[in-house]
Design a protein around this motif. Structure first.
Motif, PDB file in Angstrom:
ATOM      1  N   VAL A   1     139.410  61.933 -33.712  1.00  0.00           N
ATOM      2  CA  VAL A   1     140.525  61.816 -34.663  1.00  0.00           C
ATOM      3  C   VAL A   1     139.954  61.498 -36.032  1.00  0.00           C
ATOM      4  O   VAL A   1     139.341  60.439 -36.229  1.00  0.00           O
ATOM      5  N   VAL A   2     140.166  62.393 -36.986  1.00  0.00           N
ATOM      6  CA  VAL A   2     139.527  62.292 -38.302  1.00  0.00           C
ATOM      7  C   VAL A   2     140.586  62.060 -39.376  1.00  0.00           C
ATOM      8  O   VAL A   2     141.445  62.931 -39.601  1.00  0.00           O
ATOM      9  N   PHE A   3     140.505  60.916 -40.036  1.00  0.00           N
ATOM     10  CA  PHE A   3     141.435  60.603 -41.125  1.00  0.00           C
ATOM     11  C   PHE A   3     140.865  61.068 -42.460  1.00  0.00           C
ATOM     12  O   PHE A   3     139.692  61.447 -42.565  1.00  0.00           O
ATOM     13  N   ASP A   4     141.701  61.011 -43.486  1.00  0.00           N
ATOM     14  CA  ASP A   4     141.359  61.640 -44.766  1.00  0.00           C
ATOM     15  C   ASP A   4     140.541  60.755 -45.696  1.00  0.00           C
ATOM     16  O   ASP A   4     140.390  61.074 -46.878  1.00  0.00           O
ATOM     17  N   ASP A   5     139.993  59.653 -45.174  1.00  0.00           N
ATOM     18  CA  ASP A   5     139.187  58.774 -46.019  1.00  0.00           C
ATOM     19  C   ASP A   5     137.705  58.821 -45.646  1.00  0.00           C
ATOM     20  O   ASP A   5     136.937  57.930 -46.012  1.00  0.00           O
ATOM     21  N   VAL A   6     137.290  59.860 -44.909  1.00  0.00           N
ATOM     22  CA  VAL A   6     135.909  59.923 -44.433  1.00  0.00           C
ATOM     23  C   VAL A   6     135.050  60.780 -45.356  1.00  0.00           C
ATOM     24  O   VAL A   6     135.556  61.543 -46.184  1.00  0.00           O
TER      25      VAL A   6
ATOM     26  N   VAL B   1     142.491  66.519 -37.124  1.00  0.00           N
ATOM     27  CA  VAL B   1     142.124  66.260 -38.517  1.00  0.00           C
ATOM     28  C   VAL B   1     143.378  66.092 -39.371  1.00  0.00           C
ATOM     29  O   VAL B   1     144.331  66.885 -39.260  1.00  0.00           O
ATOM     30  N   HIS B   2     143.361  65.079 -40.239  1.00  0.00           N
ATOM     31  CA  HIS B   2     144.461  64.911 -41.188  1.00  0.00           C
ATOM     32  C   HIS B   2     144.589  66.177 -42.027  1.00  0.00           C
ATOM     33  O   HIS B   2     143.596  66.751 -42.485  1.00  0.00           O
ATOM     34  N   GLU B   3     145.843  66.615 -42.213  1.00  0.00           N
ATOM     35  CA  GLU B   3     146.076  67.895 -42.889  1.00  0.00           C
ATOM     36  C   GLU B   3     145.490  67.949 -44.296  1.00  0.00           C
ATOM     37  O   GLU B   3     145.150  69.031 -44.791  1.00  0.00           O
ATOM     38  N   GLY B   4     145.320  66.784 -44.921  1.00  0.00           N
ATOM     39  CA  GLY B   4     144.793  66.775 -46.282  1.00  0.00           C
ATOM     40  C   GLY B   4     143.349  67.223 -46.391  1.00  0.00           C
ATOM     41  O   GLY B   4     142.918  67.681 -47.461  1.00  0.00           O
ATOM     42  N   ILE B   5     142.586  67.098 -45.298  1.00  0.00           N
ATOM     43  CA  ILE B   5     141.176  67.519 -45.329  1.00  0.00           C
ATOM     44  C   ILE B   5     140.890  68.561 -44.250  1.00  0.00           C
ATOM     45  O   ILE B   5     139.733  68.865 -43.979  1.00  0.00           O
TER      46      ILE B   5
ATOM     47  N   GLN C   1     142.941  70.789 -34.583  1.00  0.00           N
ATOM     48  CA  GLN C   1     144.386  70.670 -34.766  1.00  0.00           C
ATOM     49  C   GLN C   1     144.669  69.733 -35.933  1.00  0.00           C
ATOM     50  O   GLN C   1     144.078  68.644 -35.998  1.00  0.00           O
ATOM     51  N   PRO C   2     145.579  70.089 -36.827  1.00  0.00           N
ATOM     52  CA  PRO C   2     145.928  69.197 -37.929  1.00  0.00           C
ATOM     53  C   PRO C   2     147.000  68.179 -37.512  1.00  0.00           C
ATOM     54  O   PRO C   2     147.755  68.408 -36.566  1.00  0.00           O
ATOM     55  N   PHE C   3     147.046  67.056 -38.231  1.00  0.00           N
ATOM     56  CA  PHE C   3     148.139  66.092 -38.050  1.00  0.00           C
ATOM     57  C   PHE C   3     148.539  65.535 -39.409  1.00  0.00           C
ATOM     58  O   PHE C   3     147.745  65.559 -40.362  1.00  0.00           O
ATOM     59  N   ARG C   4     149.767  65.033 -39.479  1.00  0.00           N
ATOM     60  CA  ARG C   4     150.269  64.445 -40.726  1.00  0.00           C
ATOM     61  C   ARG C   4     150.233  62.927 -40.705  1.00  0.00           C
ATOM     62  O   ARG C   4     149.883  62.286 -41.698  1.00  0.00           O
TER      63      ARG C   4
ATOM     64  N   ALA D   1     148.876  61.870 -34.679  1.00  0.00           N
ATOM     65  CA  ALA D   1     147.486  61.940 -34.203  1.00  0.00           C
ATOM     66  C   ALA D   1     147.341  61.258 -32.857  1.00  0.00           C
ATOM     67  O   ALA D   1     146.658  61.765 -31.947  1.00  0.00           O
ATOM     68  N   LEU D   2     147.985  60.102 -32.703  1.00  0.00           N
ATOM     69  CA  LEU D   2     147.899  59.373 -31.440  1.00  0.00           C
ATOM     70  C   LEU D   2     148.542  60.166 -30.304  1.00  0.00           C
ATOM     71  O   LEU D   2     147.992  60.232 -29.195  1.00  0.00           O
TER      72      LEU D   2
END
Length: 482
Positions: free
Chosen positions: A263-268, A297-301, A394-397, A402-403
């Motif tokens: 699970v990848v957030f947009d602050d990495v 992956v967060h949709e922003g990245i 797969q993207p998530f918002r 994501a969970l």
């Protein structure tokens, strides 16, 4: 073209009660080299008489081994760990021939760590803990004993042959049990050699190795002398072992398939994170129960991470162990190649293959590193364990989405969370339904820490003191005082 009788590949034997013996069944199966698809050797197809002989040997050896002081067992297992290191090159060469992995990588990443895990459990056997003895009822003293279970049947997989064998035998032997080990049909040679090495140190019958196919495994799992059945394998195999052993209410230790999400957030740091995830997904051609095969992956990245994953995947090339430019070897067998190809063939029109998605070369079970986007949660490639060099994205918002995606499969072995927000990482670690959560890393193990899953990934733990406890009975002894 048929092989002429004088050029048939060599035949292996089983290892029972300290000696190599031909299968009483008189049957062997031809095992092919996964790099060349040519016959490499013939492995025993053990049947009832072979299983009976091994189980009798283990049962006969249990009395002496199970009652021996922990210090004596510990010393012998430490000596076995030293012997594994001394024979590391030989053991690695056998696994390399059976799996197509490079010898140097096998020594560094599997053989030496396996010896370390054996040493840890050898020491732990001398320091098992439990409730303090005392008077919990007036005029009565209580003591808790941990005793070995008895004869343990252990069935191991083909993805990490020697290491998985040690993960199984180490806690069982340290606790005082005896073992009948069945390695995977396609990768038996290092387990047989381990049995020979162990026989120079351990009493006859303490560790026996029986080769064969699924039917051999069924015979072992239902054998009346088996007190515990342990399996590392697929969820399907776990269900079958549970059904086979269930009628007799045997103890089960099941480490089954995984379907790990990263699970990848947009602050990495996108390039660094993508590189680490690609390595964790493609290691051993993706044939790892904790491979990072599902990337959320967060949709922003999303697009940036996908681009990096594709770039990394295209930098990996499969090849045989002698190829210095290969990043990983073949899939282990033709059935596994068919499984991976079937998942790709079953993709709907909504999914898009960005790289790979095909067999690599014309010979051997090699598969190109693959990245797929646009998959849906209900797709087979998301819901099933891939066990191949495939990454789905797969993207998530939101964190809640994501969970739900991470937990929305039947397996629960491991997941990783990639973020610089420590609180968010700990919240995810709490809420993920799996046995191991990595934060900003993936596929890292420690001998001192447990490995095992939830849900369809089975029950029981490998590694750590928890694995030792899995192979013991807990007994309460109470004495009335005067």
């Amino acid at each position: 073209m048929a092989t002429s009788p004088d050029r048939l590949p060599p035949r292996l034997g089983n290892f029972i009660e300290g000696a190599s013996v031909a299968p009483r069944s008189g049957q062997w199966s031809a095992i092919v080299d996964p790099c060349t698809e040519r016959p490499a050797f013939r492995s025993p197809l053990s049947r009832g008489e072979d299983v009976d002989a091994a189980m009798r040997a283990a049962a006969a050896a249990f009395g002496g081994w199970g009652s021996s002081p922990a210090s004596e067992r510990s010393a012998l297992l430490h000596a076995l760990a030293d012997a594994i290191v001394a024979h590391a090159g030989e053991l690695a060469a056998l696994d390399s021939a059976d799996t197509g992995k490079p010898v140097a990588a096998l020594i560094e990443e599997e053989i030496v760590p396996a010896a370390d895990q054996l040493r840890f459990l050898a020491g732990t056997a001398r320091a098992m803990s439990g409730p303090a003895a005392g008077e919990y009822v007036a005029s009565h003293t209580s003591v808790v004993r941990r005793e070995p279970v008895g004869v343990c049947v252990q069935i191991t997989p083909w993805n990490f042959p020697l290491m998985m064998a040690v993960w199984k035998i180490a806690p069982a032997l340290a606790a005082g049990n005896t073992v009948v080990l069945k390695p995977a049909e396609t990768t038996p040679r290092s387990a047989l050699r381990l049995g020979e090495i162990a026989a120079e140190l351990l009493p006859p019958g303490v560790l026996n190795v029986v080769c064969g196919d699924r039917e051999t495994g069924r015979l072992l799992a239902r054998h009346p002398a088996a007190d515990l059945v342990a399996l590392t394998g697929s969820t399907r195999a776990g269900r079958e072992v549970a059904a086979t052993s269930g009628a007799a209410l045997k103890r089960l230790h099941l480490e089954l398939g995984g379907n790990a999400a990263a699970v990848v957030f947009d602050d990495v740091d996108v390039p660094d994170t993508a590189a680490r995830i690609a390595a964790a997904a493609l290691l051993n051609a993706g044939q790892d129960c904790v491979a990072a095969s599902r990337v959320l992956v967060h949709e922003g990245i999303h697009d940036d991470v996908v681009a990096e994953l594709v770039r990394r995947a295209e930098s990996y090339r499969p090849g045989p162990p002698g190829d210095p430019d290969s990043a990983f070897g073949p899939l282990n067998n033709a059935d596994q190649l068919d499984h991976v190809r079937g998942l790709i063939a079953g993709l709907g029109p909504h999914a898009k293959i960005l790289t790979g998605g095909r067999r690599f070369g014309d010979t051997g079970y090699f598969f190109a590193p693959t990245v797929v986007i646009g998959v849906r949660q209900e797709d087979a490639i998301v819901q099933e364990e891939v066990f191949g060099p495939i990454i789905t994205v797969q993207p998530f918002r939101t964190s809640a989405e994501a969970l739900a995606l991470a937990n929305g499969v039947s397996q629960g072995l491991a997941c990783s969370v990639w973020t610089n927000d420590h609180t968010r990482a700990l919240e995810f670690a709490r809420d993920l339904h799996c046995g191991c959560v990595w934060i900003n890393t993936h596929v890292v193990f420690a001998a001192e820490m447990p490995h095992g899953g939830f849900k369809g990934s089975g029950n029981g733990k490998d590694l750590s003191v928890f694995s030792l406890e899995e192979y013991t009975h807990v007994k309460h002894v109470m004495t009335r005082l005067r």
